[in-house]
Write a protein that holds these residues in place. Structure first.
Motif, PDB file in Angstrom:
ATOM      1  N   CYS A 355      -4.504   4.956   4.198  1.00 15.61           N
ATOM      2  CA  CYS A 355      -4.491   4.727   5.649  1.00 15.61           C
ATOM      3  C   CYS A 355      -3.304   5.420   6.314  1.00 15.61           C
ATOM      4  O   CYS A 355      -2.456   6.020   5.664  1.00 15.61           O
ATOM      5  CB  CYS A 355      -4.465   3.230   5.951  1.00 15.61           C
ATOM      6  SG  CYS A 355      -2.822   2.516   5.787  1.00 15.61           S
ATOM      7  N   ALA A 356      -3.265   5.259   7.635  1.00 15.28           N
ATOM      8  CA  ALA A 356      -2.247   5.942   8.445  1.00 15.28           C
ATOM      9  C   ALA A 356      -0.973   5.122   8.556  1.00 15.28           C
ATOM     10  O   ALA A 356      -0.350   5.069   9.609  1.00 15.28           O
ATOM     11  CB  ALA A 356      -2.830   6.203   9.831  1.00 15.28           C
ATOM     12  N   SER A 357      -0.569   4.479   7.464  1.00 13.91           N
ATOM     13  CA  SER A 357       0.573   3.564   7.568  1.00 13.91           C
ATOM     14  C   SER A 357       1.847   4.281   8.013  1.00 13.91           C
ATOM     15  O   SER A 357       2.732   3.667   8.595  1.00 13.91           O
ATOM     16  CB  SER A 357       0.810   2.837   6.246  1.00 13.91           C
ATOM     17  OG  SER A 357       1.310   3.722   5.271  1.00 13.91           O
ATOM     18  N   CYS A 360       1.845   3.712  11.610  1.00 11.38           N
ATOM     19  CA  CYS A 360       1.646   2.336  12.010  1.00 11.38           C
ATOM     20  C   CYS A 360       2.941   1.560  11.866  1.00 11.38           C
ATOM     21  O   CYS A 360       3.143   0.543  12.505  1.00 11.38           O
ATOM     22  CB  CYS A 360       0.651   1.766  11.026  1.00 11.38           C
ATOM     23  SG  CYS A 360      -0.575   0.806  11.699  1.00 11.38           S
ATOM     24  N   LYS A 362       3.826  -0.111   9.273  1.00 10.10           N
ATOM     25  CA  LYS A 362       3.702  -1.372   8.543  1.00 10.10           C
ATOM     26  C   LYS A 362       4.175  -1.265   7.093  1.00 10.10           C
ATOM     27  O   LYS A 362       4.333  -2.265   6.425  1.00 10.10           O
ATOM     28  CB  LYS A 362       2.258  -1.861   8.591  1.00 10.10           C
ATOM     29  CG  LYS A 362       1.828  -2.254   9.998  1.00 10.10           C
ATOM     30  CD  LYS A 362       0.895  -3.446   9.957  1.00 10.10           C
ATOM     31  CE  LYS A 362       0.541  -3.943  11.332  1.00 10.10           C
ATOM     32  NZ  LYS A 362      -0.395  -3.104  12.036  1.00 10.10           N
ATOM     33  N   SER A 391      -4.420   0.618   1.504  1.00 11.09           N
ATOM     34  CA  SER A 391      -4.183   0.176   2.886  1.00 11.09           C
ATOM     35  C   SER A 391      -2.722  -0.243   2.989  1.00 11.09           C
ATOM     36  O   SER A 391      -2.199  -0.886   2.084  1.00 11.09           O
ATOM     37  CB  SER A 391      -5.027  -1.056   3.235  1.00 11.09           C
ATOM     38  OG  SER A 391      -6.391  -0.838   3.008  1.00 11.09           O
ATOM     39  N   GLY A 392      -2.107   0.086   4.116  1.00  8.49           N
ATOM     40  CA  GLY A 392      -0.691  -0.242   4.272  1.00  8.49           C
ATOM     41  C   GLY A 392      -0.427  -1.701   4.583  1.00  8.49           C
ATOM     42  O   GLY A 392       0.711  -2.160   4.530  1.00  8.49           O
ATOM     43  N   CYS A 393      -1.474  -2.455   4.938  1.00  7.88           N
ATOM     44  CA  CYS A 393      -1.277  -3.883   5.211  1.00  7.88           C
ATOM     45  C   CYS A 393      -2.612  -4.595   5.098  1.00  7.88           C
ATOM     46  O   CYS A 393      -3.642  -3.975   4.832  1.00  7.88           O
ATOM     47  CB  CYS A 393      -0.656  -4.104   6.594  1.00  7.88           C
ATOM     48  SG  CYS A 393      -1.831  -3.919   7.947  1.00  7.88           S
ATOM     49  N   ASN A 395      -4.667  -5.567   7.139  1.00  5.45           N
ATOM     50  CA  ASN A 395      -5.764  -5.190   8.031  1.00  5.45           C
ATOM     51  C   ASN A 395      -6.829  -4.400   7.286  1.00  5.45           C
ATOM     52  O   ASN A 395      -7.976  -4.308   7.722  1.00  5.45           O
ATOM     53  CB  ASN A 395      -5.249  -4.366   9.211  1.00  5.45           C
ATOM     54  CG  ASN A 395      -4.522  -5.239  10.220  1.00  5.45           C
ATOM     55  OD1 ASN A 395      -4.714  -6.446  10.239  1.00  5.45           O
ATOM     56  ND2 ASN A 395      -3.686  -4.634  11.037  1.00  5.45           N
ATOM     57  N   GLY A 396      -6.451  -3.788   6.189  1.00  3.65           N
ATOM     58  CA  GLY A 396      -7.442  -3.169   5.297  1.00  3.65           C
ATOM     59  C   GLY A 396      -8.150  -1.961   5.870  1.00  3.65           C
ATOM     60  O   GLY A 396      -9.341  -1.764   5.631  1.00  3.65           O
ATOM     61  N   CYS A 397      -7.435  -1.100   6.601  1.00  4.90           N
ATOM     62  CA  CYS A 397      -8.094   0.072   7.198  1.00  4.90           C
ATOM     63  C   CYS A 397      -8.637   1.017   6.140  1.00  4.90           C
ATOM     64  O   CYS A 397      -9.443   1.890   6.453  1.00  4.90           O
ATOM     65  CB  CYS A 397      -7.143   0.820   8.117  1.00  4.90           C
ATOM     66  SG  CYS A 397      -6.591  -0.183   9.493  1.00  4.90           S
TER      67      CYS A 397
HETATM   68  S1  SF4 Z   1      -4.067  -0.875   6.997  1.00  2.00           S
HETATM   69 FE1  SF4 Z   1      -2.356  -1.657   8.163  1.00  2.00          FE
HETATM   70  S2  SF4 Z   1      -0.773  -0.095   7.861  1.00  2.00           S
HETATM   71 FE2  SF4 Z   1      -2.711   0.870   7.386  1.00  2.00          FE
HETATM   72  S3  SF4 Z   1      -3.400   1.817   9.301  1.00  2.00           S
HETATM   73 FE3  SF4 Z   1      -4.347  -0.225   9.140  1.00  2.00          FE
HETATM   74  S4  SF4 Z   1      -3.013  -1.539  10.320  1.00  2.00           S
HETATM   75 FE4  SF4 Z   1      -1.829   0.328   9.815  1.00  2.00          FE
END
Ligand code: SF4
Ligand code: HEM
Length: 476
Positions: A355-357, A360, A362, A391-393, A395-397
């Motif tokens: 993801c784009a952490s 972000c 996060k 995923s960086g958090c 939110n599980g993007c």
């Molecule tokens: S998973 Fe979390 S850290 Fe990654 S892009 Fe989504 S909101 Fe941002």
């Protein structure tokens, strides 16, 4: 409906979308260029490259919903950028994160099989029609939360049907082509937690697709929970209403739908790489680990797609770019190689996402995309292949629960999940928490060693076995 921001909301917007690492500068943003069905012409890709160069430091990312994101956008440039996007025919998404409470949700890019119409049945026209209808449609810009749809008819789960609010899965029902419906999926932490979409057991003929989608999006808008953000996704409504009530509502609007007893089995293959189209020509996917690319690369890709293909390009849900209608794939690969764009990589690279952490804010240091590259690098060296979603958090993007190996960030550490499987609707299980990036790589190395000791048909089978053991131990 007019959208206005008071000072407090504006401050929140800036805080949320300024660059993570430069938090506090308050003037840098990202913008998402929505690409209906992920299909782009070479000309429009050149347009993206220009925007990236002019406004986004020459950087661009392919997202896992087949969009393109630019970063480091100066707030003062926003109006100019939006008008240039408009000239090129691009829209963007609403930013639900910028507003407090449940509201300002819109329909996100409709994800589509990246080979739609090239291999098997074309489903992209539905996605394009729906994306065009909902994007910027003022009647659908203030839903309780965002709404995500997906289409596939190729027999694989190339679009992650399990974690969309509404998925259309191609079937042939008594000789008629159409779709089986799945509803109520979502990867994020909001209530009732990460949830696999459920088959509704109905058949949707081609000519009812738009009406069915409209009815369910309207249901989300009008009956979705606005009590709080954490209950505002469609999955919460599906969970509280139950499938049969949702179906009754749907049929009251679109008429009776025929039953289909079983969902088609979907393979977890995402058909990236190289292959032959139904018309005998070829497709070739350029691996862009994490979807990271540059204005210069996009221009090269645009030119080569015209030289070796039809000038059409497909963005993939695995954050890559696929050339289609190619007559001489070896020559195209050679041309990409000569320009430093081609690497001979394994399927792990094609199919892993991060993801784009970075933007972000996060995760700190070793962001999601970099961790994905490190873990995939290890797998490549060890000669073991599987996909890695980071995923960086919570939110599980990047749907960390759906991959055989998934990581979820928590500030400067990650939790490790194993045993997820696309197409099977199988969520992975958390097997370790609080790992530093180095420990993440070590943990995967240990899994590879365990696999080498033998006893399993394949690496992914072993990971699923570990996940099942954790379930039994935890009693769930
Ligand atoms: S998973 Fe979390 S850290 Fe990654 S892009 Fe989504 S909101 Fe941002
Ligand atoms: C409640 C908060 C959020 C949740 C639950 C969430 C969840 C998700 C999910 C499930 C996906 C799609 C995965 C897929 O289709 O397989 C996604 C995509 C994405 N998310 Fe998030 N997300 C949230 C907030 C954010 C924030 C704050 C950012 C960045 C600052 C972000 C960046 C992205 C990006 C870049 C994508 C690819 C998007 C696209 O093209 O539409 N998300 N998100």
């Amino acid at each position: 409906m007019d959208i206005s921001l008071d000072v407090g909301e504006y401050a929140r917007f800036i805080g949320r979308f300024s660059l993570g690492r430069d938090s506090g500068m308050g003037s840098l943003h990202f913008v998402r260029l929505k690409v209906p069905a992920g299909i782009l012409s070479a000309d429009r890709l050149r347009g993206v490259a220009e925007l990236s160069r002019e406004f986004g430091r020459g950087y661009a990312e392919i997202t896992d919903r087949q969009d393109i994101q630019l970063h480091w956008i100066e707030a003062d440039d926003a109006l100019k950028l939006f008008s240039r996007m408009d000239e090129l025919g691009f829209t963007t998404d609403m930013c639900g994160q910028a507003f407090s409470g449940a509201g300002h949700g819109d329909v996100r890019n409709v994800v589509v099989c990246p080979l739609s119409g090239k291999v098997g049945r074309g489903v992209h026209n539905h996605a394009i029609e729906l994306t065009r209808f909902f994007s910027g449609n003022r009647e659908f810009l203030d839903m309780p939360k965002k709404f995500k749809m997906a289409f596939t008819a190729c027999g694989t789960d190339c679009v992650r049907v399990e974690i969309n609010d509404l998925s259309f899965v191609g079937v042939n029902h008594e000789g008629e082509e159409g779709y089986a419906l799945m509803v109520g999926g979502g990867a994020g932490k909001t209530e009732p937690g990460p949830r696999i979409a459920e088959p509704m057991g109905v058949f949707v003929p081609e000519d009812k697709v738009f009406d069915v989608a409209l009815s369910l999006v309207r249901l989300h808008r009008d009956r979705g929970c606005r009590e709080s953000k954490s209950k505002a996704r469609f999955k919460y409504l599906v969970d509280t209403w139950g499938l049969s009530r949702i179906r009754t509502h749907l049929e009251s609007e679109v008429g009776p739908l025929e039953e289909i007893a079983e969902m088609p089995a979907l393979s977890s293959n995402v058909h990236e790489g190289e292959g032959i189209q139904d018309d005998g020509r070829h497709y070739l996917t350029l691996p862009l680990p994490g979807g990271v690319t540059s204005a210069e690369q996009l221009e090269t890709i645009a030119a080569l797609s015209e030289q070796y293909g039809s000038g059409e390009l497909r963005l993939t849900p695995s954050q890559n770019i696929t050339f289609v209608d190619v007559d001489e794939p070896d020559a195209l690969r050679g041309a990409l190689w000569a320009r430093g764009l081609w690497k001979d990589v394994t399927p792990s690279y094609y199919t892993s996402i991060g993801c784009a952490s970075d933007f972000c804010g996060k995760t700190r240091e070793v962001h999601a995309k970099e961790l994905m590259r490190r873990v995939v690098g290890l797998l490549e060296r060890e000669g073991v292949h599987t996909r890695v979603f980071v995923s960086g958090c919570q939110n599980g993007c990047c749907a960390h629960q759906l991959a055989p190996i998934g990581f979820m960030g928590r500030g400067s550490t990650y939790d490790l999940f194993v045993g997820g499987r696309l197409g099977m609707g199988r969520m992975g299980r958390r097997v370790a928490t609080g790992l530093t990036p180095a420990q993440c790589v070590d943990a995967v190395r240990e899994l590879v060693e365990q696999y080498r000791e033998g006893g399993y048909d394949g690496f992914e089978d072993m990971l699923e076995h570990i996940a099942r053991t954790v379930e039994v131990e935890k009693g769930d």
